[in-house]
Scaffold this motif. Structure first.
Motif, PDB file in Angstrom:
ATOM      1  N   PRO A   1      -6.777  13.582 -51.537  1.00  0.00           N
ATOM      2  CA  PRO A   1      -6.863  12.112 -51.581  1.00  0.00           C
ATOM      3  C   PRO A   1      -6.395  11.496 -50.255  1.00  0.00           C
ATOM      4  O   PRO A   1      -5.615  12.103 -49.514  1.00  0.00           O
ATOM      5  N   ASP A   2      -6.855  10.281 -49.975  1.00  0.00           N
ATOM      6  CA  ASP A   2      -6.485   9.616 -48.720  1.00  0.00           C
ATOM      7  C   ASP A   2      -4.983   9.394 -48.619  1.00  0.00           C
ATOM      8  O   ASP A   2      -4.425   9.378 -47.521  1.00  0.00           O
ATOM      9  N   GLU A   3      -4.309   9.207 -49.767  1.00  0.00           N
ATOM     10  CA  GLU A   3      -2.855   9.038 -49.737  1.00  0.00           C
ATOM     11  C   GLU A   3      -2.161  10.300 -49.211  1.00  0.00           C
ATOM     12  O   GLU A   3      -1.166  10.219 -48.502  1.00  0.00           O
ATOM     13  N   ASP A   4      -2.700  11.472 -49.557  1.00  0.00           N
ATOM     14  CA  ASP A   4      -2.135  12.716 -49.039  1.00  0.00           C
ATOM     15  C   ASP A   4      -2.318  12.794 -47.523  1.00  0.00           C
ATOM     16  O   ASP A   4      -1.415  13.229 -46.795  1.00  0.00           O
ATOM     17  N   VAL A   5      -3.505  12.398 -47.061  1.00  0.00           N
ATOM     18  CA  VAL A   5      -3.771  12.409 -45.621  1.00  0.00           C
ATOM     19  C   VAL A   5      -2.798  11.471 -44.903  1.00  0.00           C
ATOM     20  O   VAL A   5      -2.208  11.823 -43.875  1.00  0.00           O
ATOM     21  N   ALA A   6      -2.619  10.270 -45.448  1.00  0.00           N
ATOM     22  CA  ALA A   6      -1.717   9.294 -44.838  1.00  0.00           C
ATOM     23  C   ALA A   6      -0.284   9.820 -44.808  1.00  0.00           C
ATOM     24  O   ALA A   6       0.432   9.659 -43.806  1.00  0.00           O
ATOM     25  N   TYR A   7       0.146  10.459 -45.892  1.00  0.00           N
ATOM     26  CA  TYR A   7       1.509  10.989 -45.955  1.00  0.00           C
ATOM     27  C   TYR A   7       1.687  12.091 -44.916  1.00  0.00           C
ATOM     28  O   TYR A   7       2.702  12.137 -44.194  1.00  0.00           O
ATOM     29  N   ALA A   8       0.713  12.992 -44.824  1.00  0.00           N
ATOM     30  CA  ALA A   8       0.815  14.095 -43.871  1.00  0.00           C
ATOM     31  C   ALA A   8       0.824  13.583 -42.435  1.00  0.00           C
ATOM     32  O   ALA A   8       1.594  14.062 -41.599  1.00  0.00           O
ATOM     33  N   VAL A   9      -0.032  12.609 -42.147  1.00  0.00           N
ATOM     34  CA  VAL A   9      -0.061  12.022 -40.800  1.00  0.00           C
ATOM     35  C   VAL A   9       1.272  11.361 -40.480  1.00  0.00           C
ATOM     36  O   VAL A   9       1.799  11.483 -39.365  1.00  0.00           O
ATOM     37  N   ALA A  10       1.836  10.665 -41.463  1.00  0.00           N
ATOM     38  CA  ALA A  10       3.134  10.019 -41.248  1.00  0.00           C
ATOM     39  C   ALA A  10       4.216  11.056 -40.943  1.00  0.00           C
ATOM     40  O   ALA A  10       5.048  10.867 -40.047  1.00  0.00           O
ATOM     41  N   CYS A  11       4.195  12.187 -41.660  1.00  0.00           N
ATOM     42  CA  CYS A  11       5.197  13.234 -41.435  1.00  0.00           C
ATOM     43  C   CYS A  11       5.128  13.781 -40.019  1.00  0.00           C
ATOM     44  O   CYS A  11       6.144  13.842 -39.311  1.00  0.00           O
ATOM     45  N   VAL A  12       3.927  14.187 -39.599  1.00  0.00           N
ATOM     46  CA  VAL A  12       3.821  14.804 -38.277  1.00  0.00           C
ATOM     47  C   VAL A  12       4.077  13.781 -37.176  1.00  0.00           C
ATOM     48  O   VAL A  12       4.555  14.128 -36.087  1.00  0.00           O
ATOM     49  N   THR A  13       3.789  12.517 -37.451  1.00  0.00           N
ATOM     50  CA  THR A  13       4.033  11.476 -36.447  1.00  0.00           C
ATOM     51  C   THR A  13       5.529  11.236 -36.264  1.00  0.00           C
ATOM     52  O   THR A  13       6.032  11.181 -35.137  1.00  0.00           O
ATOM     53  N   VAL A  14       6.239  11.107 -37.379  1.00  0.00           N
ATOM     54  CA  VAL A  14       7.674  10.824 -37.310  1.00  0.00           C
ATOM     55  C   VAL A  14       8.416  11.957 -36.615  1.00  0.00           C
ATOM     56  O   VAL A  14       9.188  11.739 -35.660  1.00  0.00           O
ATOM     57  N   PHE A  15       8.177  13.190 -37.039  1.00  0.00           N
ATOM     58  CA  PHE A  15       8.950  14.303 -36.483  1.00  0.00           C
ATOM     59  C   PHE A  15       8.474  14.675 -35.079  1.00  0.00           C
ATOM     60  O   PHE A  15       9.272  15.125 -34.250  1.00  0.00           O
ATOM     61  N   GLY A  16       7.197  14.455 -34.788  1.00  0.00           N
ATOM     62  CA  GLY A  16       6.731  14.632 -33.416  1.00  0.00           C
ATOM     63  C   GLY A  16       7.340  13.611 -32.474  1.00  0.00           C
ATOM     64  O   GLY A  16       7.658  13.921 -31.319  1.00  0.00           O
ATOM     65  N   SER A  17       7.531  12.389 -32.974  1.00  0.00           N
ATOM     66  CA  SER A  17       8.162  11.346 -32.158  1.00  0.00           C
ATOM     67  C   SER A  17       9.629  11.664 -31.899  1.00  0.00           C
ATOM     68  O   SER A  17      10.150  11.424 -30.797  1.00  0.00           O
ATOM     69  N   VAL A  18      10.313  12.208 -32.912  1.00  0.00           N
ATOM     70  CA  VAL A  18      11.704  12.640 -32.716  1.00  0.00           C
ATOM     71  C   VAL A  18      11.773  13.695 -31.618  1.00  0.00           C
ATOM     72  O   VAL A  18      12.617  13.630 -30.708  1.00  0.00           O
ATOM     73  N   ALA A  19      10.862  14.656 -31.666  1.00  0.00           N
ATOM     74  CA  ALA A  19      10.836  15.712 -30.649  1.00  0.00           C
ATOM     75  C   ALA A  19      10.577  15.142 -29.260  1.00  0.00           C
ATOM     76  O   ALA A  19      11.161  15.602 -28.273  1.00  0.00           O
ATOM     77  N   MET A  20       9.716  14.141 -29.178  1.00  0.00           N
ATOM     78  CA  MET A  20       9.358  13.540 -27.889  1.00  0.00           C
ATOM     79  C   MET A  20      10.582  12.979 -27.173  1.00  0.00           C
ATOM     80  O   MET A  20      10.679  13.030 -25.939  1.00  0.00           O
ATOM     81  N   PHE A  21      11.543  12.465 -27.930  1.00  0.00           N
ATOM     82  CA  PHE A  21      12.753  11.894 -27.326  1.00  0.00           C
ATOM     83  C   PHE A  21      13.886  12.908 -27.188  1.00  0.00           C
ATOM     84  O   PHE A  21      14.706  12.798 -26.274  1.00  0.00           O
ATOM     85  N   VAL A  22      13.936  13.904 -28.078  1.00  0.00           N
ATOM     86  CA  VAL A  22      15.041  14.865 -28.071  1.00  0.00           C
ATOM     87  C   VAL A  22      14.804  16.002 -27.083  1.00  0.00           C
ATOM     88  O   VAL A  22      15.740  16.416 -26.363  1.00  0.00           O
ATOM     89  N   TYR A  23      13.581  16.518 -27.011  1.00  0.00           N
ATOM     90  CA  TYR A  23      13.301  17.683 -26.173  1.00  0.00           C
ATOM     91  C   TYR A  23      13.729  17.498 -24.712  1.00  0.00           C
ATOM     92  O   TYR A  23      14.303  18.426 -24.119  1.00  0.00           O
ATOM     93  N   PRO A  24      13.437  16.354 -24.067  1.00  0.00           N
ATOM     94  CA  PRO A  24      13.815  16.215 -22.650  1.00  0.00           C
ATOM     95  C   PRO A  24      15.315  16.315 -22.387  1.00  0.00           C
ATOM     96  O   PRO A  24      15.729  16.514 -21.237  1.00  0.00           O
TER      97      PRO A  24
END
Length: 355
Positions: free
Chosen positions: A169-192
């Protein structure tokens, strides 16, 4: 004597082209409102990135957020639905095919055997471990696969490509996209902040960023903060990881077909879905490896591909009900967090062990 009038031959009828063109015209009219709406949302997302501090946010994520807001606050017009479905299916698949022009065999060679081995091992281990944790947490199988694909391969693009075979369902897609976006954004600031602490040289840091951060934009942002060498290697490593999207989607399709046969579903359902768009993706990787695409043309292709993916995610946002999203609870978010921690730790361990 009676004269018999000569028989007149009937004049040949001109072929009537209207019936053949009418369905096509009606189809275009049907999808026009929804396609225009998703394109406008995509353009707005690109415009928002021009604001200070917004350039690091993917336009795909912004478009999905705008679509979700419109759907849940105003409502999606009924006449726009055919065009929205067209954007989710046709536009999305065409965009994934175009992604192939951003990859080449030379880039894979540049990563090297060690780098490709680390990327492949991290991808496979992350997908397997995330799937196992998802079952332990009781997360729905389709949503688990989407989070696993987004975390292990390439973020939102992998989520929406994987959904072609999971059909969630589209809600699953939205949830998965939100997950990878949030944690990828955390990595973007923490990794450097970590290369010095972890004793990583620019190439090792770039490989780590490319092998573990979710989105291409996030990898670029994190990589170049440690210098041009780290940024360039991070980008190449990430593109090599994106190249693994095709075999992963094909493998998931075959696995879904096997599950259908095992569960006694009909023969049609048990056939592995043939992801034509993934084959197109592979074909364009081959074209880009054999033919030198001018840099200016390649820059435009990147922009067009990103815009089409943005349009597709805008359409998904317009079909996402926040009430259904909230009903899934916190466990999928916990799954996304654990998947991120695992791929970051596992890939770093491999880099250290093989360095």
């Amino acid at each position: 004597m009676t004269t018999i009038p000569a028989a007149k031959c009937p004049e040949p009828r001109q072929p009537d082209l209207a019936p053949a063109s009418a369905p096509l015209f009606r189809g275009l009219l049907a999808i026009a409102p929804g396609l225009a709406l998703t394109a406008c949302i995509g353009a707005a997302a690109f415009g928002l990135r021009l604001l200070p501090g917004m350039s690091v946010v993917s336009p795909m994520i912004l478009a999905m957020l705008i679509g979700i807001a419109l759907h849940n606050l105003v409502g999606t017009p009924a006449r726009a639905r055919p065009g929205i479905k067209f954007s989710v299916r046709r536009v999305l698949r065409f965009a994934i095919i175009l992604l192939g022009l951003q990859l080449s065999a030379a880039q894979l060679i540049a990563v090297g055997g060690r780098g490709l081995g680390i990327i492949a091992a991290s991808l496979l281990a992350t997908f397997a471990v995330t799937s196992w944790i998802g079952r332990r947490l009781g997360v729905d199988r389709q949503l688990t696969q989407l989070i696993a694909a987004g975390s292990s391969i390439c973020g939102a693009s992998a989520v929406i490509a994987t959904n072609a075979v999971t059909d969630a369902p589209d809600e699953d897609v939205a949830y998965a996209v939100a997950c990878v976006t949030v944690f990828g954004s955390v990595a973007m600031f923490v990794y450097p902040l970590l290369p010095g602490l972890l004793a990583l040289d620019p190439q090792s840091y770039g490989l780590w960023a490319g092998a573990s951060i979710h989105e291409i934009a996030q990898v670029v942002a994190a990589g170049f903060q440690d210098g041009p060498q780290a940024g360039e290697f991070a980008t190449i490593a990430k593109l090599a990881r994106v190249a693994m999207l095709a075999p992963m989607v094909i493998a998931l399709g075959a696995w879904a077909a096997r599950s259908a046969r095992r569960n006694g579903h009909d023969r049609q359902a048990a056939r592995p879905p043939l992801p034509w768009f993934v084959l197109g993706f592979v074909a364009l990787v081959g074209v880009n490896s054999l033919i030198a695409v001018p840099p200016q043309a390649k820059a435009w292709i990147v922009v067009v591909t990103t815009f089409l993916l943005t349009v597709a995610l805008a359409a998904m946002g317009l079909e996402t009900d926040l009430r259904k999203l909230a009903a899934k609870g916190i466990r999928p978010a916990l799954l996304g967090a654990l998947a991120f921690v695992f791929i970051a730790s596992f890939s770093l361990a491999l880099i250290k062990l093989t360095g």
